[in-house]
Design a protein around this motif. Structure first.
Motif, PDB file in Angstrom:
ATOM      1  N   THR A  91       0.408  -1.536  -0.166  1.00  8.06           N
ATOM      2  CA  THR A  91       0.389   0.318  -0.069  1.00  8.06           C
ATOM      3  C   THR A  91       1.050   1.287  -0.331  1.00  8.06           C
ATOM      4  O   THR A  91       1.998   0.740   0.188  1.00  8.06           O
ATOM      5  CB  THR A  91      -1.045   0.122   1.229  1.00  8.06           C
ATOM      6  OG1 THR A  91       0.243  -0.121   2.759  1.00  8.06           O
ATOM      7  CG2 THR A  91      -1.872  -1.271   1.239  1.00  8.06           C
ATOM      8  N   GLU A  92       0.045   2.454  -0.332  1.00  4.50           N
ATOM      9  CA  GLU A  92       1.213   3.474  -0.452  1.00  4.50           C
ATOM     10  C   GLU A  92       1.622   4.383   0.699  1.00  4.50           C
ATOM     11  O   GLU A  92       2.545   4.634   0.920  1.00  4.50           O
ATOM     12  CB  GLU A  92       0.019   4.845  -0.702  1.00  4.50           C
ATOM     13  CG  GLU A  92      -1.111   5.098   0.777  1.00  4.50           C
ATOM     14  CD  GLU A  92      -2.814   4.339   0.573  1.00  4.50           C
ATOM     15  OE1 GLU A  92      -2.510   4.635   1.612  1.00  4.50           O
ATOM     16  OE2 GLU A  92      -2.645   3.715  -0.303  1.00  4.50           O
ATOM     17  N   ASP A  93       0.969   3.222   2.225  1.00  3.32           N
ATOM     18  CA  ASP A  93       2.206   3.757   3.402  1.00  3.32           C
ATOM     19  C   ASP A  93       3.342   2.852   3.515  1.00  3.32           C
ATOM     20  O   ASP A  93       4.221   2.967   4.699  1.00  3.32           O
ATOM     21  CB  ASP A  93       1.339   4.084   4.263  1.00  3.32           C
ATOM     22  CG  ASP A  93       0.685   1.978   4.876  1.00  3.32           C
ATOM     23  OD1 ASP A  93       1.352   1.370   3.398  1.00  3.32           O
ATOM     24  OD2 ASP A  93      -0.424   2.405   5.440  1.00  3.32           O
ATOM     25  N   GLY A  94       3.814   1.633   2.476  1.00  5.84           N
ATOM     26  CA  GLY A  94       4.843   1.368   2.617  1.00  5.84           C
ATOM     27  C   GLY A  94       4.220  -0.409   2.852  1.00  5.84           C
ATOM     28  O   GLY A  94       5.292  -1.126   3.456  1.00  5.84           O
ATOM     29  N   LYS A  95       3.898  -0.414   3.862  1.00  2.00           N
ATOM     30  CA  LYS A  95       3.463  -2.022   4.282  1.00  2.00           C
ATOM     31  C   LYS A  95       3.073  -3.415   3.595  1.00  2.00           C
ATOM     32  O   LYS A  95       2.432  -2.633   2.501  1.00  2.00           O
ATOM     33  CB  LYS A  95       1.813  -1.835   5.385  1.00  2.00           C
ATOM     34  CG  LYS A  95       1.931  -0.938   6.566  1.00  2.00           C
ATOM     35  CD  LYS A  95       0.805  -0.882   7.709  1.00  2.00           C
ATOM     36  CE  LYS A  95       1.593  -0.327   8.592  1.00  2.00           C
ATOM     37  NZ  LYS A  95      -0.145   0.103   9.903  1.00  2.00           N
ATOM     38  N   GLN A  96       3.581  -3.771   3.510  1.00  5.11           N
ATOM     39  CA  GLN A  96       3.753  -4.978   2.572  1.00  5.11           C
ATOM     40  C   GLN A  96       2.714  -6.401   3.175  1.00  5.11           C
ATOM     41  O   GLN A  96       2.647  -6.424   4.414  1.00  5.11           O
ATOM     42  CB  GLN A  96       5.046  -5.647   2.601  1.00  5.11           C
ATOM     43  CG  GLN A  96       6.135  -4.782   1.518  1.00  5.11           C
ATOM     44  CD  GLN A  96       7.667  -5.373   1.810  1.00  5.11           C
ATOM     45  OE1 GLN A  96       7.412  -6.735   2.104  1.00  5.11           O
ATOM     46  NE2 GLN A  96       8.831  -5.026   1.175  1.00  5.11           N
ATOM     47  N   TYR A  97       2.010  -7.147   2.184  1.00  2.00           N
ATOM     48  CA  TYR A  97       1.026  -8.557   2.453  1.00  2.00           C
ATOM     49  C   TYR A  97       1.087  -9.615   1.409  1.00  2.00           C
ATOM     50  O   TYR A  97       1.186  -8.536   0.486  1.00  2.00           O
ATOM     51  CB  TYR A  97      -0.759  -7.586   2.636  1.00  2.00           C
ATOM     52  CG  TYR A  97      -0.874  -6.463   3.530  1.00  2.00           C
ATOM     53  CD1 TYR A  97      -1.323  -6.978   4.940  1.00  2.00           C
ATOM     54  CD2 TYR A  97      -0.524  -5.092   3.447  1.00  2.00           C
ATOM     55  CE1 TYR A  97      -1.347  -5.414   5.852  1.00  2.00           C
ATOM     56  CE2 TYR A  97      -0.622  -3.497   4.179  1.00  2.00           C
ATOM     57  CZ  TYR A  97      -0.996  -4.226   5.368  1.00  2.00           C
ATOM     58  OH  TYR A  97      -1.794  -3.206   6.604  1.00  2.00           O
ATOM     59  N   ARG A  98       0.854 -10.144   1.802  1.00  2.00           N
ATOM     60  CA  ARG A  98       1.053 -11.942   0.714  1.00  2.00           C
ATOM     61  C   ARG A  98      -0.788 -11.085   0.764  1.00  2.00           C
ATOM     62  O   ARG A  98      -1.649 -11.101   1.644  1.00  2.00           O
ATOM     63  CB  ARG A  98       1.121 -12.979   1.712  1.00  2.00           C
ATOM     64  CG  ARG A  98       0.599 -13.483   1.133  1.00  2.00           C
ATOM     65  CD  ARG A  98       1.565 -15.023   1.377  1.00  2.00           C
ATOM     66  NE  ARG A  98       0.927 -15.370   2.451  1.00  2.00           N
ATOM     67  CZ  ARG A  98      -0.095 -15.613   3.575  1.00  2.00           C
ATOM     68  NH1 ARG A  98      -1.127 -16.759   2.592  1.00  2.00           N
ATOM     69  NH2 ARG A  98      -0.836 -16.088   4.390  1.00  2.00           N
ATOM     70  N   ILE A  99      -1.126 -11.246  -1.014  1.00  2.00           N
ATOM     71  CA  ILE A  99      -2.219 -11.991  -1.218  1.00  2.00           C
ATOM     72  C   ILE A  99      -2.875 -13.690  -0.969  1.00  2.00           C
ATOM     73  O   ILE A  99      -2.234 -14.422  -1.325  1.00  2.00           O
ATOM     74  CB  ILE A  99      -2.677 -11.242  -2.977  1.00  2.00           C
ATOM     75  CG1 ILE A  99      -2.699  -9.780  -2.515  1.00  2.00           C
ATOM     76  CG2 ILE A  99      -3.712 -11.963  -3.168  1.00  2.00           C
ATOM     77  CD1 ILE A  99      -2.264 -10.010  -4.376  1.00  2.00           C
ATOM     78  N   ASP A 100      -3.480 -13.212   0.325  1.00  6.05           N
ATOM     79  CA  ASP A 100      -4.530 -14.534   0.781  1.00  6.05           C
ATOM     80  C   ASP A 100      -5.086 -14.982  -0.629  1.00  6.05           C
ATOM     81  O   ASP A 100      -5.668 -16.325  -0.139  1.00  6.05           O
ATOM     82  CB  ASP A 100      -5.066 -14.496   2.218  1.00  6.05           C
ATOM     83  CG  ASP A 100      -5.189 -15.965   2.150  1.00  6.05           C
ATOM     84  OD1 ASP A 100      -3.749 -16.663   3.060  1.00  6.05           O
ATOM     85  OD2 ASP A 100      -5.618 -16.016   3.138  1.00  6.05           O
ATOM     86  N   LEU A 101      -6.337 -14.163  -0.248  1.00  4.92           N
ATOM     87  CA  LEU A 101      -8.003 -14.318  -1.382  1.00  4.92           C
ATOM     88  C   LEU A 101      -8.370 -13.331  -1.858  1.00  4.92           C
ATOM     89  O   LEU A 101      -7.929 -12.829  -2.043  1.00  4.92           O
ATOM     90  CB  LEU A 101      -8.763 -14.959  -0.351  1.00  4.92           C
ATOM     91  CG  LEU A 101      -9.907 -15.376  -0.812  1.00  4.92           C
ATOM     92  CD1 LEU A 101      -9.762 -16.967  -1.618  1.00  4.92           C
ATOM     93  CD2 LEU A 101     -10.953 -15.746   0.186  1.00  4.92           C
ATOM     94  N   VAL A 102      -8.319 -13.772  -3.358  1.00 11.47           N
ATOM     95  CA  VAL A 102      -8.822 -13.237  -4.591  1.00 11.47           C
ATOM     96  C   VAL A 102     -10.400 -13.883  -5.289  1.00 11.47           C
ATOM     97  O   VAL A 102     -10.291 -14.788  -5.123  1.00 11.47           O
ATOM     98  CB  VAL A 102      -7.662 -12.961  -5.775  1.00 11.47           C
ATOM     99  CG1 VAL A 102      -8.505 -12.098  -6.966  1.00 11.47           C
ATOM    100  CG2 VAL A 102      -6.349 -12.315  -5.137  1.00 11.47           C
TER     101      VAL A 102
END
Length: 131
Positions: A91-102
């Motif tokens: 996201t624009e705040d720099g936090k990284q996430y794994r996409i778990d579900l689409v």
């Protein structure tokens, strides 16, 4: 000038979706190491999307906990066929996430999808190539 409704391909009463909460960039994981060396995971930008923050429901939260996943956010983005559950979202705040579900959302216009994001402990190096 009178107000004119947005163009819709079909008049089925679907809700118009806005994406006003921020910008998320989707990355695919690549190997940045030279051949023959230890793999070095790196992120390569795939696409940038605007999003709307959605509510993370209790059922989805606890189902993630049962699968040892720390689900944190749900983002609604315009539908893009190249996003998968093996990608990483930043996201624009720099936090990284794994996409778990689409998940595809059918009752809104324009066509959208929900990305369920899980917290990751390992921070990736991001290559700054142009998308």
């Amino acid at each position: 000038m009178p107000w004119k409704p947005p163009y819709r391909p079909r008049n089925d009463g679907a809700v118009t979706q806005s994406y006003n909460d921020g910008v998320v960039t989707v990355y695919c994981e690549t190997d940045a190491a030279k051949s023959g060396f230890k793999p070095q995971p790196s992120l390569k930008p795939k696409l940038t999307l605007r999003y709307e923050e959605r509510r993370l429901g209790l059922q989805r939260y606890y189902e993630g906990r049962q699968n040892q996943a720390q689900l944190e956010r749900v983002l609604r983005v315009p539908r893009a066929g190249s996003v998968s559950s093996q990608d990483v979202a930043i996201t624009e705040d720099g936090k990284q996430y794994r996409i778990d579900l689409v998940q595809a959302v059918t009752d809104v216009y324009p066509p959208s999808m929900d990305l369920t994001l899980a917290r990751i402990e390992q921070k990736y190096e991001v290559s700054h190539d142009v998308v």
